[in-house]
Design a protein around this motif. Structure first.
Motif, PDB file in Angstrom:
ATOM      1  N   VAL A  38      12.069  75.743  24.549  1.00 36.00           N
ATOM      2  CA  VAL A  38      13.431  75.788  25.070  1.00 36.00           C
ATOM      3  C   VAL A  38      13.758  77.172  25.600  1.00 36.00           C
ATOM      4  CG1 VAL A  38      15.879  75.574  24.494  1.00 36.00           C
ATOM      5  CG2 VAL A  38      14.243  73.893  23.638  1.00 36.00           C
TER       6      VAL A  38
ATOM      7  N   ARG B   1      12.036  76.612  29.108  1.00 37.87           N
ATOM      8  CA  ARG B   1      13.010  75.955  29.972  1.00 37.87           C
ATOM      9  C   ARG B   1      14.149  76.860  30.426  1.00 37.87           C
ATOM     10  NH1 ARG B   1      13.569  72.540  33.934  1.00 37.87           N
ATOM     11  NH2 ARG B   1      13.816  74.668  34.654  1.00 37.87           N
TER      12      ARG B   1
ATOM     13  N   GLY C 149      16.231  78.831  34.053  1.00 37.26           N
ATOM     14  CA  GLY C 149      15.499  77.608  34.363  1.00 37.26           C
ATOM     15  C   GLY C 149      14.924  77.568  35.753  1.00 37.26           C
TER      16      GLY C 149
ATOM     17  N   ILE D 133       8.942  74.463  31.898  1.00 35.07           N
ATOM     18  CA  ILE D 133       8.749  73.114  31.384  1.00 35.07           C
ATOM     19  C   ILE D 133       9.843  72.215  31.954  1.00 35.07           C
ATOM     20  CG2 ILE D 133       8.680  71.673  29.309  1.00 35.07           C
ATOM     21  CD1 ILE D 133       6.297  73.621  29.722  1.00 35.07           C
ATOM     22  N   LYS D 134       9.430  71.197  32.677  1.00 35.45           N
ATOM     23  CA  LYS D 134      10.394  70.303  33.319  1.00 35.45           C
ATOM     24  C   LYS D 134      10.280  68.863  32.837  1.00 35.45           C
ATOM     25  CE  LYS D 134      10.581  73.272  37.388  1.00 35.45           C
ATOM     26  NZ  LYS D 134       9.380  74.079  37.340  1.00 35.45           N
ATOM     27  N   ARG D 135       9.239  68.578  32.078  1.00 31.22           N
ATOM     28  CA  ARG D 135       9.086  67.245  31.465  1.00 31.22           C
ATOM     29  C   ARG D 135       8.515  67.463  30.064  1.00 31.22           C
ATOM     30  NH1 ARG D 135       5.031  64.209  33.836  1.00 31.22           N
ATOM     31  NH2 ARG D 135       4.027  66.153  34.426  1.00 31.22           N
ATOM     32  N   LEU D 136       9.178  66.906  29.057  1.00 31.61           N
ATOM     33  CA  LEU D 136       8.764  67.159  27.674  1.00 31.61           C
ATOM     34  C   LEU D 136       8.513  65.834  26.959  1.00 31.61           C
ATOM     35  CD1 LEU D 136       8.299  69.014  25.258  1.00 31.61           C
ATOM     36  CD2 LEU D 136      10.771  69.036  24.883  1.00 31.61           C
TER      37      LEU D 136
ATOM     38  N   ALA E 146      16.339  72.147  19.292  1.00 27.71           N
ATOM     39  CA  ALA E 146      16.520  72.347  20.727  1.00 27.71           C
ATOM     40  C   ALA E 146      17.999  72.325  21.099  1.00 27.71           C
ATOM     41  CB  ALA E 146      15.765  71.277  21.507  1.00 27.71           C
TER      42      ALA E 146
ATOM     43  N   LEU F 163      20.251  68.900  27.673  1.00 24.88           N
ATOM     44  CA  LEU F 163      19.141  68.249  26.974  1.00 24.88           C
ATOM     45  C   LEU F 163      19.346  66.744  27.066  1.00 24.88           C
ATOM     46  CD1 LEU F 163      16.637  68.591  25.072  1.00 24.88           C
ATOM     47  CD2 LEU F 163      18.268  68.479  23.164  1.00 24.88           C
TER      48      LEU F 163
ATOM     49  N   LEU G 129      16.552  69.769  30.724  1.00 23.96           N
ATOM     50  CA  LEU G 129      15.303  69.415  30.040  1.00 23.96           C
ATOM     51  C   LEU G 129      15.304  67.933  29.665  1.00 23.96           C
ATOM     52  CD1 LEU G 129      12.591  70.259  28.860  1.00 23.96           C
ATOM     53  CD2 LEU G 129      13.777  70.903  26.750  1.00 23.96           C
TER      54      LEU G 129
ATOM     55  N   VAL H  19      13.574  64.645  27.992  1.00 24.58           N
ATOM     56  CA  VAL H  19      12.647  64.456  26.871  1.00 24.58           C
ATOM     57  C   VAL H  19      12.360  62.974  26.685  1.00 24.58           C
ATOM     58  CG1 VAL H  19      12.259  64.817  24.408  1.00 24.58           C
ATOM     59  CG2 VAL H  19      13.573  66.500  25.720  1.00 24.58           C
TER      60      VAL H  19
END
Length: 459
Positions: free
Chosen positions: A248, A252, A257, A263-266, A280, A345, A365, A367
């Protein structure tokens, strides 16, 4: 943001002509002396890093503490690249498999490197090519998008090393003029960092150059480092709290950002999803947005203003309409005269949603929770992008599978969103053409290979 006066093609072309002359003198200096001059040039700017950090904050809203870190870290990376130059440029002897020939391969500087750098990491993205180019005996003309202070800084540092003027010059030109430089000027290589659309446009223009019979270098190589939709997977054996803090805060939210390798896909293994998401959410809600000149600010205003915010909100709203949930964020607020998007999130996303297909360039982000490693491995490869993949696990078998199956230029284990000068930086697929920056391979992409075949006397 600072406005800069644009120059004509004729003015820019004079700089390229001067660069050609400067390169002929610079290339004659031995590598050891080039390294010495390079390090001496770096010594001259370290007292002024705070001033340049402030100017970067003015131009692209990066929090001043992060701008200072980028500059200081960038200088350290340039010093490390100087150390790596000898290995990257050394002449190599090749076994002939017999006794009749002496085979060697040398690295020869290409000449004039045209570097086009973006705004989001203005110092770091430019140094990736400028450092190796100059150390290899090339010279640089630099177009710097919307952050002229950094272009001026590189020019100040490197333009007159060894008493040779014209080694690193700043071009203040628009896109049509840049296209004329590519088509008509005596450049020998292009390095572009930016969007996929920008990379495609430059590649098309460079291809047209081959039709000009008056140019010695008709078939230009173009090094492209483009966008990404980088995935991270947190496996069942990972520490979810430690992983959340890395993914995070660094993965991200760093640089608000706005990072190609953020990180754009978790993807989270279901057994660690609950504690990860709880941490997070805390981290996102605690992040301090505000005036980029305030040392306490962690997230500055998005570059691009309301247009950038609206683009991100479209992705968020599209995902919600398709069943995703906003755990925190998803709205805007006003502070210090700026509009901010709250760090957002989202859970319950699927790979069919736009937020998982496109590149959200800001603090959003998405998830997805997965049942097992098999499901995660089937999802982490983006169908188009291939810049980085981050996996949090200490399981050697899973790490080996990732190395075999992940399609990206860099794979991180228990780390993310970081660039090290010792290893090659390259994108695959729509993230670039694999022309590596940094490491010894970064020197190779900015030089030509010259083979030497010497017949030996008969015994």
């Amino acid at each position: 943001m600072t406005e800069q006066a644009l120059e004509t093609f004729e003015s820019a072309n004079v700089k390229v002509i001067n660069a050609v002359a400067a390169q002929q003198s610079w290339a004659k200096i031995q590598l050891e002396m080039r390294q010495k001059l390079f390090l001496q040039a770096l010594d001259t700017i370290e007292p002024d890093l705070d001033r340049y950090a402030s100017r970067i904050s003015d131009e692209m809203f990066k929090p001043v503490t992060q701008a200072r870190q980028e500059l200081a870290g960038g200088v350290a990376k340039l010093r490390r690249l100087c150390d790596l130059a000898e290995d990257g440029l050394r002449e190599r002897s090749i076994s002939a498999g017999g006794k009749d020939f002496d085979f060697r391969i040398r690295r020869i500087p290409k000449g004039v490197i045209y570097t086009i750098a973006p705004w989001n990491y203005p110092f770091f993205t430019a140094l990736n090519s400028i450092g190796p180019a100059l150390l290899a005996g090339n010279v640089v003309v630099l177009k710097h998008e919307n952050t002229p202070s950094v272009g001026e800084l590189f020019q100040r540092i490197f333009n007159s090393m060894g008493g040779i003027n014209g080694l690193c010059q700043l071009l203040s030109i628009d896109i049509p003029t840049s296209n004329r430089v590519i088509l008509e000027s005596s450049i020998d290589h292009i390095v572009f960092t930016g969007s996929v659309a920008g990379g495609a446009s430059i590649s098309r223009v460079a291809a047209q150059r081959a039709a000009n019979p008056l140019l010695r270098e008709g078939f230009l190589q173009v090094s492209l480092e483009l966008g990404g939709s980088d995935a991270a997977y947190v496996a069942a054996d990972a520490d979810p709290i430690a992983a959340a803090r890395m993914l995070v805060s660094t993965g991200r939210l760093h640089n608000s950002g706005q990072s190609c390798c953020a990180i754009k896909r978790l993807f989270l293994h279901r057994t660690i999803a609950e504690p990860f998401l709880a941490e997070a959410k805390i981290l996102m809600e605690a992040a301090v947005s505000g005036n980029p000149h305030d040392p306490q600010t962690e997230l500055g205003p998005l570059y691009g203003g309301l247009a950038a915010i609206n683009s991100l909100m479209e992705l968020v709203e599209d995902a919600v309409a398709s069943g995703a949930r906003i755990e925190t964020g998803g709205s805007t607020f006003e502070k210090d005269g700026f509009t901010f998007l709250r760090p957002t999130l989202m859970t319950g996303v699927t790979t069919r949603m736009r937020v998982m297909q496109e590149e959200p360039f800001g603090p959003v982000l998405p998830v997805a929770v997965v049942a097992n490693d098999e499901e995660a491995l089937g999802l982490i490869n983006h169908p188009l992008f291939g810049l980085t993949t981050s996996v949090f696990t200490h399981n050697p078998a899973l790490q080996e599978r990732i190395l075999v199956e992940a399609r990206s230029g860099t794979i991180y284990f228990n780390w993310c969103n970081d660039v090290h000068p010792e290893v090659a930086w390259s994108g695959w697929g729509r993230s670039g053409n694999g022309m590596a920056a940094m490491s010894e391979l970064g020197f190779q992409s900015l030089t030509r290979a010259q083979s030497i075949v010497k017949a030996l006397p008969s015994a």
